[in-house]
Structures are given as C-alpha cells and as structure tokens.
Design a protein around this motif. Structure first.
Motif, PDB file in Angstrom:
ATOM      1  N   UNK A   1       0.761  -1.158  -0.139  1.00 34.84           N
ATOM      2  CA  UNK A   1       0.272   0.457   0.008  1.00 34.84           C
ATOM      3  C   UNK A   1       1.182   1.288   0.259  1.00 34.84           C
ATOM      4  N   UNK A   2       1.864   1.340   0.337  1.00 31.06           N
ATOM      5  CA  UNK A   2       2.958   2.263   0.812  1.00 31.06           C
ATOM      6  C   UNK A   2       3.354   2.925  -0.235  1.00 31.06           C
ATOM      7  N   UNK A   3       3.260   1.759  -1.889  1.00 30.13           N
ATOM      8  CA  UNK A   3       4.082   2.092  -2.263  1.00 30.13           C
ATOM      9  C   UNK A   3       2.916   2.037  -3.997  1.00 30.13           C
ATOM     10  N   UNK A   4       1.332   2.121  -3.816  1.00 32.29           N
ATOM     11  CA  UNK A   4       0.680   2.080  -4.939  1.00 32.29           C
ATOM     12  C   UNK A   4       0.459   3.686  -5.114  1.00 32.29           C
ATOM     13  N   UNK A   5       0.389   3.079  -6.657  1.00 32.10           N
ATOM     14  CA  UNK A   5       0.784   4.913  -7.496  1.00 32.10           C
ATOM     15  C   UNK A   5      -0.822   5.417  -6.912  1.00 32.10           C
ATOM     16  N   UNK A   6      -0.565   7.209  -7.574  1.00 32.31           N
ATOM     17  CA  UNK A   6      -1.534   7.585  -7.496  1.00 32.31           C
ATOM     18  C   UNK A   6      -2.429   7.083  -8.600  1.00 32.31           C
ATOM     19  N   UNK A   7      -3.628   7.718  -8.851  1.00 29.96           N
ATOM     20  CA  UNK A   7      -4.458   7.478  -9.993  1.00 29.96           C
ATOM     21  C   UNK A   7      -3.819   7.663 -11.158  1.00 29.96           C
ATOM     22  N   UNK A   8      -3.544   9.511 -11.485  1.00 29.55           N
ATOM     23  CA  UNK A   8      -2.804  10.478 -12.633  1.00 29.55           C
ATOM     24  C   UNK A   8      -2.067  11.032 -12.017  1.00 29.55           C
ATOM     25  N   UNK A   9      -1.162  10.593 -13.633  1.00 26.96           N
ATOM     26  CA  UNK A   9      -0.056  12.354 -13.058  1.00 26.96           C
ATOM     27  C   UNK A   9      -0.072  12.822 -14.425  1.00 26.96           C
ATOM     28  N   UNK A  10       1.169  13.843 -13.719  1.00 22.16           N
ATOM     29  CA  UNK A  10       1.313  14.425 -14.714  1.00 22.16           C
ATOM     30  C   UNK A  10       2.512  14.081 -16.004  1.00 22.16           C
ATOM     31  N   UNK A  11       2.333  14.205 -17.053  1.00 24.23           N
ATOM     32  CA  UNK A  11       3.613  13.134 -17.469  1.00 24.23           C
ATOM     33  C   UNK A  11       4.837  13.748 -17.180  1.00 24.23           C
ATOM     34  N   UNK A  12       5.305  15.223 -17.796  1.00 21.76           N
ATOM     35  CA  UNK A  12       6.433  16.286 -17.790  1.00 21.76           C
ATOM     36  C   UNK A  12       6.872  15.367 -15.945  1.00 21.76           C
ATOM     37  N   UNK A  13       5.850  16.071 -15.035  1.00 15.36           N
ATOM     38  CA  UNK A  13       6.218  15.546 -13.672  1.00 15.36           C
ATOM     39  C   UNK A  13       7.044  14.276 -13.100  1.00 15.36           C
ATOM     40  N   UNK A  14       6.263  13.525 -13.481  1.00 17.90           N
ATOM     41  CA  UNK A  14       6.510  12.028 -13.234  1.00 17.90           C
ATOM     42  C   UNK A  14       8.163  11.525 -14.599  1.00 17.90           C
ATOM     43  N   UNK A  15       8.139  11.508 -15.275  1.00 15.93           N
ATOM     44  CA  UNK A  15       9.360  11.535 -16.350  1.00 15.93           C
ATOM     45  C   UNK A  15      10.782  12.529 -15.034  1.00 15.93           C
ATOM     46  N   UNK A  16      10.199  14.235 -15.518  1.00 20.42           N
ATOM     47  CA  UNK A  16      11.672  14.151 -14.579  1.00 20.42           C
ATOM     48  C   UNK A  16      12.236  14.086 -13.475  1.00 20.42           C
ATOM     49  N   UNK A  17      10.956  13.075 -12.177  1.00 19.78           N
ATOM     50  CA  UNK A  17      11.040  13.068 -11.238  1.00 19.78           C
ATOM     51  C   UNK A  17      12.490  11.418 -10.898  1.00 19.78           C
ATOM     52  N   UNK A  18      11.662  10.740 -12.230  1.00 19.62           N
ATOM     53  CA  UNK A  18      12.093   8.906 -12.454  1.00 19.62           C
ATOM     54  C   UNK A  18      13.859   9.687 -12.921  1.00 19.62           C
TER      55      UNK A  18
END
Length: 183
Positions: A104-121
């Motif tokens: 559960x602690x690693x369950x992802x959000x239902x949606x996210x923004x591509x640019x933010x997710x990519x940059x964080x990764x």
C-alpha cells in the motif's frame, strides 16, 4: 546474472534514463494515464510507483553505505551473493515471472502529469548513481541493506542496487506494453 560492478550498475541506471525518455517521447498526458482495463496500471502509475519507492530505497542505501564505511567493509570484487538474493532479483526483472502486488505504501496515484513524473524518474537515476559512487570501494557482497518493504529482509548492497535496476526494468517493460498496445 547481470554484472555487479559499480560501473555496470551505473550503466543500468543510465539505460533506465534512455528507456524512459524513448518510452515517453511523443505522447501526452491522456496516453500516459491510459489503462488497458480497470484494475490495471497506466504508464503514469508504473512511473509513479517507481518514484514513490525512491525515498525508502535511498534511505536504505544511505544507511547501508554509512554502516559499511563505519565498519570498513571494503573490497574490489568479484563479490559473492546468496542464491535467494540472485533469485529475488531475477523474479523482479522483466518480463515478469509472476505478478507481485505492490505494498500500500507504494501504490501509485490514479493519474499524474507526464512531465513531472518523467523528470522525477530521470532525477531518481542520478540519485541512485550518486549512491553507487559513494558505495564504490565497499564490499558489495558483505555490506547489507534492509529492504524498504520489510525490516526483516536484508540484501547485500550489490544485489540491492541490482534489485532496484530490475524493478525499474520490470515497470518500464510494463509501461512499454501499454505504449505498444494498439488500443
């Protein structure tokens, strides 16, 4: 088994950057958040899951590196690893041998923004590479890191880095299946 030298592990994280950039090139937020069926993950959720695990993985690596340095557990390799560790890393890799439900602690959000997710990764890969640089010179087989999933599970530092790389390959592979889906 994949090589476990610091240089080989650096290359794994460099490859993850390239794979993520290639995977996400030319798509927008709607495609990034698209799911094949209810109850399955989108590309966004695959990346969000990897980004969520970051903080706990980095803390575990930092503690292991600091303890290894304090105990002067140095070595050049090749390093020895246990059979269970080797199997666990293979089981986490792509393509998946079987499904593993995310804690559960690693369950992802239902949606996210591509640019933010990519940059964080992409930034995450640099953080893992920085930890590898700090770990260079330690005995990657003797220094132990606690699993962020359970305090009772320990991995050698080399296999901890390998497990992170395998986990990323697994979810980038999963995201690529969505990207290649004709729907």
């Amino acid at each position: 088994d994949r090589p476990m030298s610091v240089a080989a592990l650096h290359a794994e994280f460099e490859a993850a950057k390239k794979d993520a950039r290639d995977l996400l090139a030319g798509i927008g937020d709607p495609a990034f958040n698209w799911r094949h069926a209810p109850g399955t993950w989108s590309m966004a959720q695959c990346l969000d899951h990897l980004n969520l695990t970051r903080r706990k993985y980095l803390r575990a690596l930092d503690r292991a590196i600091d303890e290894g340095r304090a105990k002067n557990l140095v070595g050049k390799g090749p390093f020895r690893y246990g059979l269970l560790e080797c199997w666990t890393v293979r089981a986490m890799d792509a393509p998946p041998m079987f499904r593993i439900k995310a804690p559960k602690a690693f369950a992802p959000a239902a949606e996210s923004r591509l640019a933010e997710s990519r940059d964080a990764f992409l930034a995450l890969q640099g953080e893992f590479q920085e930890r590898l640089t700090r770990a260079d010179g330690l005995d990657l087989g003797k220094v132990k890191a606690r699993s962020p999933v359970s305090r009772h599970i320990k991995f050698s530092l080399g296999k901890a880095f390998a497990a992170i790389a395998a986990h990323q390959r697994r979810h980038l592979w999963q995201a690529r299946q969505l990207r290649n889906d004709p729907a």
